[in-house]
Write a protein that holds these residues in place. Sequence first.
Motif, PDB file in Angstrom:
ATOM      1  N   ILE A 193       0.853  -1.199   0.000  1.00 33.15           N
ATOM      2  CA  ILE A 193       0.000   0.000   0.000  1.00 33.15           C
ATOM      3  C   ILE A 193       0.887   1.246   0.000  1.00 33.15           C
ATOM      4  CG2 ILE A 193      -1.732   1.327   1.266  1.00 33.15           C
ATOM      5  CD1 ILE A 193      -2.787  -1.280   2.414  1.00 33.15           C
ATOM      6  N   GLU A 194       1.887   1.205   0.872  1.00 31.38           N
ATOM      7  CA  GLU A 194       2.794   2.355   1.012  1.00 31.38           C
ATOM      8  C   GLU A 194       3.431   2.713  -0.336  1.00 31.38           C
ATOM      9  OE1 GLU A 194       5.280   3.390   4.904  1.00 31.38           O
ATOM     10  OE2 GLU A 194       5.911   1.590   3.863  1.00 31.38           O
ATOM     11  N   ALA A 195       3.854   1.659  -1.051  1.00 33.97           N
ATOM     12  CA  ALA A 195       4.523   1.886  -2.334  1.00 33.97           C
ATOM     13  C   ALA A 195       3.562   2.448  -3.372  1.00 33.97           C
ATOM     14  CB  ALA A 195       5.136   0.587  -2.826  1.00 33.97           C
ATOM     15  N   GLY A 196       2.271   2.192  -3.188  1.00 26.66           N
ATOM     16  CA  GLY A 196       1.295   2.618  -4.198  1.00 26.66           C
ATOM     17  C   GLY A 196       0.684   3.986  -3.913  1.00 26.66           C
ATOM     18  N   LEU A 197       1.142   4.638  -2.858  1.00 28.72           N
ATOM     19  CA  LEU A 197       0.533   5.928  -2.513  1.00 28.72           C
ATOM     20  C   LEU A 197       1.280   7.101  -3.139  1.00 28.72           C
ATOM     21  CD1 LEU A 197      -0.473   5.550   1.233  1.00 28.72           C
ATOM     22  CD2 LEU A 197      -1.815   5.144  -0.814  1.00 28.72           C
ATOM     23  N   ARG A 198       0.565   8.204  -3.262  1.00 34.38           N
ATOM     24  CA  ARG A 198       1.182   9.434  -3.792  1.00 34.38           C
ATOM     25  C   ARG A 198       1.284  10.473  -2.682  1.00 34.38           C
ATOM     26  NH1 ARG A 198      -2.528   9.232  -9.124  1.00 34.38           N
ATOM     27  NH2 ARG A 198      -1.508   7.409 -10.017  1.00 34.38           N
ATOM     28  N   PRO A 199       2.038  11.536  -2.906  1.00 35.11           N
ATOM     29  CA  PRO A 199       2.190  12.544  -1.844  1.00 35.11           C
ATOM     30  C   PRO A 199       0.830  13.032  -1.326  1.00 35.11           C
ATOM     31  CG  PRO A 199       3.662  13.016  -3.645  1.00 35.11           C
ATOM     32  CD  PRO A 199       2.819  11.866  -4.094  1.00 35.11           C
ATOM     33  N   GLY A 200       0.710  13.124  -0.025  1.00 41.27           N
ATOM     34  CA  GLY A 200      -0.534  13.611   0.600  1.00 41.27           C
ATOM     35  C   GLY A 200      -1.493  12.490   0.927  1.00 41.27           C
ATOM     36  N   GLU A 201      -1.269  11.297   0.362  1.00 42.54           N
ATOM     37  CA  GLU A 201      -2.157  10.166   0.638  1.00 42.54           C
ATOM     38  C   GLU A 201      -1.602   9.372   1.831  1.00 42.54           C
ATOM     39  OE1 GLU A 201      -3.745   9.507  -3.912  1.00 42.54           O
ATOM     40  OE2 GLU A 201      -2.199   8.147  -3.162  1.00 42.54           O
ATOM     41  N   CYS A 202      -2.470   8.652   2.507  1.00 42.15           N
ATOM     42  CA  CYS A 202      -1.981   7.870   3.642  1.00 42.15           C
ATOM     43  C   CYS A 202      -2.903   6.680   3.894  1.00 42.15           C
ATOM     44  CB  CYS A 202      -1.865   8.733   4.883  1.00 42.15           C
ATOM     45  SG  CYS A 202      -3.431   9.343   5.446  1.00 42.15           S
ATOM     46  N   PHE A 203      -2.534   5.870   4.883  1.00 42.50           N
ATOM     47  CA  PHE A 203      -3.342   4.686   5.160  1.00 42.50           C
ATOM     48  C   PHE A 203      -3.129   4.260   6.601  1.00 42.50           C
ATOM     49  CE2 PHE A 203      -0.201   1.223   5.397  1.00 42.50           C
ATOM     50  CZ  PHE A 203       0.930   1.945   5.033  1.00 42.50           C
ATOM     51  N   CYS A 204      -3.938   3.319   7.055  1.00 43.78           N
ATOM     52  CA  CYS A 204      -3.760   2.813   8.416  1.00 43.78           C
ATOM     53  C   CYS A 204      -4.214   1.357   8.473  1.00 43.78           C
ATOM     54  CB  CYS A 204      -4.577   3.640   9.412  1.00 43.78           C
ATOM     55  SG  CYS A 204      -6.335   3.305   9.353  1.00 43.78           S
ATOM     56  N   ARG A 205      -3.806   0.707   9.559  1.00 51.74           N
ATOM     57  CA  ARG A 205      -4.355  -0.629   9.804  1.00 51.74           C
ATOM     58  C   ARG A 205      -5.304  -0.485  10.974  1.00 51.74           C
ATOM     59  NH1 ARG A 205      -3.261  -6.268  12.129  1.00 51.74           N
ATOM     60  NH2 ARG A 205      -2.055  -5.311  13.785  1.00 51.74           N
ATOM     61  N   SER A 206      -6.537  -0.939  10.760  1.00 49.06           N
ATOM     62  CA  SER A 206      -7.521  -0.853  11.830  1.00 49.06           C
ATOM     63  C   SER A 206      -8.065  -2.256  12.027  1.00 49.06           C
ATOM     64  CB  SER A 206      -8.640   0.087  11.414  1.00 49.06           C
ATOM     65  OG  SER A 206      -9.765  -0.125  12.197  1.00 49.06           O
ATOM     66  N   GLY A 207      -7.862  -2.778  13.181  1.00 49.05           N
ATOM     67  CA  GLY A 207      -8.324  -4.144  13.392  1.00 49.05           C
ATOM     68  C   GLY A 207      -7.378  -5.108  12.729  1.00 49.05           C
ATOM     69  N   GLN A 208      -7.777  -6.371  12.715  1.00 47.87           N
ATOM     70  CA  GLN A 208      -6.855  -7.419  12.302  1.00 47.87           C
ATOM     71  C   GLN A 208      -6.300  -7.257  10.880  1.00 47.87           C
ATOM     72  OE1 GLN A 208      -8.396 -11.359  12.576  1.00 47.87           O
ATOM     73  NE2 GLN A 208      -6.669 -12.020  13.818  1.00 47.87           N
ATOM     74  N   ASP A 209      -7.175  -7.456   9.906  1.00 48.18           N
ATOM     75  CA  ASP A 209      -6.685  -7.436   8.519  1.00 48.18           C
ATOM     76  C   ASP A 209      -7.356  -6.338   7.716  1.00 48.18           C
ATOM     77  OD1 ASP A 209      -9.114  -8.705   8.784  1.00 48.18           O
ATOM     78  OD2 ASP A 209      -8.843  -9.897   6.974  1.00 48.18           O
ATOM     79  N   LEU A 210      -7.786  -5.301   8.396  1.00 49.60           N
ATOM     80  CA  LEU A 210      -8.485  -4.217   7.715  1.00 49.60           C
ATOM     81  C   LEU A 210      -7.563  -3.007   7.570  1.00 49.60           C
ATOM     82  CD1 LEU A 210     -11.068  -2.928   6.597  1.00 49.60           C
ATOM     83  CD2 LEU A 210     -11.697  -2.338   8.941  1.00 49.60           C
ATOM     84  N   PHE A 211      -7.381  -2.579   6.321  1.00 52.29           N
ATOM     85  CA  PHE A 211      -6.565  -1.389   6.056  1.00 52.29           C
ATOM     86  C   PHE A 211      -7.465  -0.325   5.443  1.00 52.29           C
ATOM     87  CE2 PHE A 211      -3.499  -4.765   6.169  1.00 52.29           C
ATOM     88  CZ  PHE A 211      -2.343  -4.192   6.691  1.00 52.29           C
ATOM     89  N   TYR A 212      -7.363   0.895   5.948  1.00 51.79           N
ATOM     90  CA  TYR A 212      -8.074   2.023   5.332  1.00 51.79           C
ATOM     91  C   TYR A 212      -7.056   2.841   4.561  1.00 51.79           C
ATOM     92  CZ  TYR A 212     -12.310   1.395   8.161  1.00 51.79           C
ATOM     93  OH  TYR A 212     -13.461   0.914   8.710  1.00 51.79           O
ATOM     94  N   ILE A 213      -7.483   3.312   3.373  1.00 53.72           N
ATOM     95  CA  ILE A 213      -6.564   4.115   2.561  1.00 53.72           C
ATOM     96  C   ILE A 213      -7.244   5.429   2.187  1.00 53.72           C
ATOM     97  CG2 ILE A 213      -5.055   4.135   0.536  1.00 53.72           C
ATOM     98  CD1 ILE A 213      -5.474   1.105   0.332  1.00 53.72           C
ATOM     99  N   LEU A 214      -6.488   6.505   2.265  1.00 54.73           N
ATOM    100  CA  LEU A 214      -6.992   7.808   1.823  1.00 54.73           C
ATOM    101  C   LEU A 214      -6.326   8.123   0.492  1.00 54.73           C
ATOM    102  CD1 LEU A 214      -8.237  10.757   2.367  1.00 54.73           C
ATOM    103  CD2 LEU A 214      -5.974  11.275   3.269  1.00 54.73           C
ATOM    104  N   PHE A 215      -7.155   8.222  -0.560  1.00 52.73           N
ATOM    105  CA  PHE A 215      -6.620   8.597  -1.870  1.00 52.73           C
ATOM    106  C   PHE A 215      -7.022  10.031  -2.176  1.00 52.73           C
ATOM    107  CE2 PHE A 215      -7.160   3.961  -2.473  1.00 52.73           C
ATOM    108  CZ  PHE A 215      -5.903   3.629  -2.955  1.00 52.73           C
TER     109      PHE A 215
END
Length: 755
Positions: A389-411
Amino acid sequence: MSERVLKRQMRGMTVVAVLLCLAVLLAGWWAASALRNMLQQALQSQMETETARYRLDIERRMEVDQQTLRTLSGFAALWETDPQALQHGLEAAAQQGDYTWLGYFDTSGEGFYAAGEQGAQPTSLQEIDGQVAALARNALQGQSGVSRIYTPEGSGYNRFAYAVPAVVDGKVVGAVAAGCSVEAFAGILDTLPDSGRQGAICLISDSGKVLVRPQSLAAGGLAGNVFETPGFGGENGEALRSALLAGESCFVQLKDNNVEYWAFAAPMGVNGWYLLNVQTAQNVSNGIYSLMSFSRWLTVAALLAVLALIWGGYRAIYKRSAEIIQRSCYDPLTGAYNLPRFEDEVRAVLQAGRPYSLAALNVRQFKFINEIFGRAQADTLLCRIKQVIEAGLRPGECFCRSGQDLFYILFLETGRAALKERIQNMMDEVGRYAMSKNRDYQLLLYCGVAVSTEFLDSEPTVQKGLTHVGFALHTARQSIKHSIWFYDTRLHEDEKLVNYVESRMRQALSDGEFTMYLQPKVSLATGKVAGAEALVRWITAEGKTIYPGQFIPVFEDNGFCVELDLYMVEEACKQIAAWQKAGKTPLPLSVNQSKLLFFEADYVERLQAILARYGVPAHMITLEILEGLAMENREELNEKIDRLHAVGFSVSMDDFGSGYSSLNTLAALHIDELKLDRVFLLQQSGTGEERGRQKVILKEILHMARELSISTVAEGVETAADEALLKELGCGLGQGYYYSRPIPAGEFTEKYLRG
Ligand code: C2E
Ligand code: MG
Ligand code: MG
């Protein structure tokens, strides 16, 4: 506290630190200048006193010299008449050595001259040094005087002369003159109070020429003219020069080779002579000077200490805060942001009014991966997903892990096609990750996306955005074909309903909006109603009916099903009690029980309390549990069933065949009744071959249930053909629209209960 806040606080601290340093510097500067003033005043007064003493000594010497001459001139009356006596008098005085020479001139300018041991020689004013002659002429006019310093031709010595008038009967008859060596003053100037000091007092002319320098003055000290001496230039040197020309005293500070000097020049009042007192600051007031140096070092030391303290404190606070932030903002396993930190980032984008999209990414069957491959492998997978996920993000975008296998991404992207492509790339990349060398396991992800520009809420919040994504993710999980699902109008309606359900449920329960409907269970052998299933309907105050499919899943998520199910048990008991009271033969009722309630610690006791309240025997109630329960804690489940049996309840397994249950499950559970899911009957409408196979399975299940003494109920009986098939296969009861839809309890009573 976020990193941003920490940085802001650190900046604040830096400003405070700088201000503190400035305060220390200011205090140091103030102390230094106060000490400097003290030093200057002490110096000035000390040098003034010292110089005045020398001046007095010199003046006294000159006065004595002149007095001697005046005494000599007293013999003038004698000398007028006896030139011999004059010669002897001069010779005798010259031999005393106080003067380098002695002379007498009468009013015509003729006279005698004696020096040292030499006898007196006749001379005249024309023959002697012009300066001395001028002085003697003045004396002949009645004026005593001292000459400027002069150097007799070829001698190289600095001399000066005195001349006094010789008066007889109030009339000037001649002049007595005497020459002196300036070295006589050097002797006075050499008598410094502290001979070890660096510095000197010398006699200079008003043009700066050094007339008399004490022998103690270091060779490299003053030049022939003080203004040619290094350190006597500059502004202060000029101030000294002007003061000399104006005949005033002057106190200046001079600097040479980083050594500070103080110079005090005081006019002698004779021939433009000046006494120049030059001292190093240290010499004059050692105590204050040391204090000054000490205060300077103290300031530097205090400054360094403050800086060290601030730096140390700064680093400690930063480290500690960074640790706290790390703990409070980051997921310890993957190092990704955690949800609260992620929400902060999304909030910032939202407040800036920028369009954005939120995505939720989840691993299919993660629980299964955890069990099969082990916790360590599953954790490595999560770290791998984080990297992708980290490699696929652009400047200003971010993500988190919430819970076991759930990732939220801000595009910061809102085009569906572009988003789909980027997410698909991430999924493919994760999919290439091999869980194990030995096992060929295809990793699958699913994703829900919500685009801010498509769903502009009147008041957009981060929470709403995440709920939208949650709905899209839920749909994506159910759809095998589409692993990326966008939040759309239909989901929006679903979400609105969930919001309504969640906000209204408690009030609805206390207002009695949950109503019990009954659907008959018919004996296939006799065609008689053998019981009924209690099914809940939410009839709102506005008269709208909401079906369980729309709110039961929500209640299962938020836990409210525990209260609702107990309420339905109570409604069923109330109905049985009412039938009893009305003298009717009551029918047993089945009540659906959710997993959450079933595993409550005091579940059995709570049921018993309800039975007791209405005086209903336990065998009148059948508890329907879902087959999913059997997949997990089989032992715990059987233990609970046994306890329910002990009270007298029957336990039925609902929706058998809709999930993963097998005939083994059936054999292992201590249930009393099996409810076949309506899929079995639905499959009977398929192709001939499929129908045949399903019929065999159905027959086997019914056979096995009979063998295990488990009664059977077929759900979804809609046609006479359905009924005929079930009869043929030996099913016990049928339930479905063919007999009746679920109907209100009152209507059911009227239709099926005989008095
Ligand atoms: P269920 O327990 O399997 O209930 C049977 C469902 O099938 C009922 O839907 C019923 O109306 C429907 N049905 C009955 N006969 C036919 C038929 O011939 N054809 C078709 N197509 N459907 C038929 P309902 O009432 O909408 O309930 C749905 C599910 O909601 C129930 O499935 C049950 O799992 C759950 N539910 C209902 N009431 C409660 C409750 O009080 N507590 C809990 N925990 N769950 C409940
Ligand atoms: Mg049921
Ligand atoms: Mg069912």
